[in-house]
Design a protein around this motif. Structure first.
Motif, short mmCIF file in Angstrom:
data_model
loop_
_atom_site.label_atom_id
_atom_site.label_comp_id
_atom_site.label_asym_id
_atom_site.label_seq_id
_atom_site.Cartn_x
_atom_site.Cartn_y
_atom_site.Cartn_z
N TYR A 149 0.98 -1.08 0.01
CA TYR A 149 -0.04 -0.23 0.09
C TYR A 149 0.99 1.16 0.03
N ASN A 150 1.02 2.07 -1.04
CA ASN A 150 1.61 3.08 -1.25
C ASN A 150 2.99 2.96 -0.94
N HIS A 151 3.61 1.85 -1.60
CA HIS A 151 4.97 1.23 -1.48
C HIS A 151 5.52 1.02 -0.12
N VAL A 169 3.81 -13.37 3.01
CA VAL A 169 3.02 -13.57 1.84
C VAL A 169 2.64 -12.20 1.63
N SER A 170 3.08 -11.83 0.33
CA SER A 170 2.56 -10.52 -0.09
C SER A 170 1.91 -10.19 -1.30
N TYR A 171 1.37 -9.28 -1.65
CA TYR A 171 0.58 -9.37 -3.06
C TYR A 171 0.65 -7.70 -3.24
N GLY A 172 0.71 -7.68 -4.71
CA GLY A 172 0.53 -6.39 -5.28
C GLY A 172 1.01 -6.39 -6.59
N THR A 197 6.56 -6.54 -2.58
CA THR A 197 8.01 -6.84 -2.20
C THR A 197 8.36 -5.51 -1.46
N ARG A 198 8.12 -4.42 -1.74
CA ARG A 198 8.43 -3.28 -1.06
C ARG A 198 7.60 -3.30 0.23
N SER A 199 6.74 -3.46 0.40
CA SER A 199 5.90 -3.59 1.55
C SER A 199 6.47 -4.69 2.55
#
Length: 121
Positions: A7-9, A34-37, A42-44
């Motif tokens: 969310y917003n990098h 576990v991330s998504y975007g 990855t930046r999160s």
């Protein structure tokens, strides 16, 4: 295990607030992500790793990064879409879980050595 969007990098504010609020409860625990975007979140996760390091959480290297372009079927941007991870994600998730379990076991002596709070009556 943390499942987070980007969310917003960075991480969503509610997740960062939860980490800050429960500061001591995180000490000497292990974490996986576990991330998504658009870029797999990855930046999160990079920001999340820094925040968790400050509350004494050991994070594992393996990460499941889900791309909105390849791991989700989105036919209408105004609709939720369907989660369809690639087959390689299953193997990565297995590695991730194995690492988190191993680190959790390794950190168990640190958690049990913590002094308990004195209760005054």
């Amino acid at each position: 295990m943390f499942v987070t969007p980007e969310y917003n990098h960075s991480v969503p504010a509610a997740l960062k607030n939860a980490i800050d609020y429960l500061f001591a409860e995180w000490n000497d625990k292990a974490a996986g992500f576990v991330s998504y975007g658009v870029h797999g979140g990855t930046r999160s996760v990079e920001h999340l790793r820094l925040a968790l390091g400050e509350v004494k959480v050991a994070d594992v290297r393996t990460q499941v990064a889900l791309s909105l372009f390849t791991d989700f079927e989105i036919t209408d941007p105004t609709e939720q879409g369907v989660f369809r991870p690639g087959p390689h994600q299953e193997e990565t998730l297995g590695e991730l879980l194995d690492e988190v379990v191993a680190w959790s076991r390794a950190l168990a002596p640190l958690r049990s050595a913590r002094p308990t709070e004195a209760v005054t009556v």
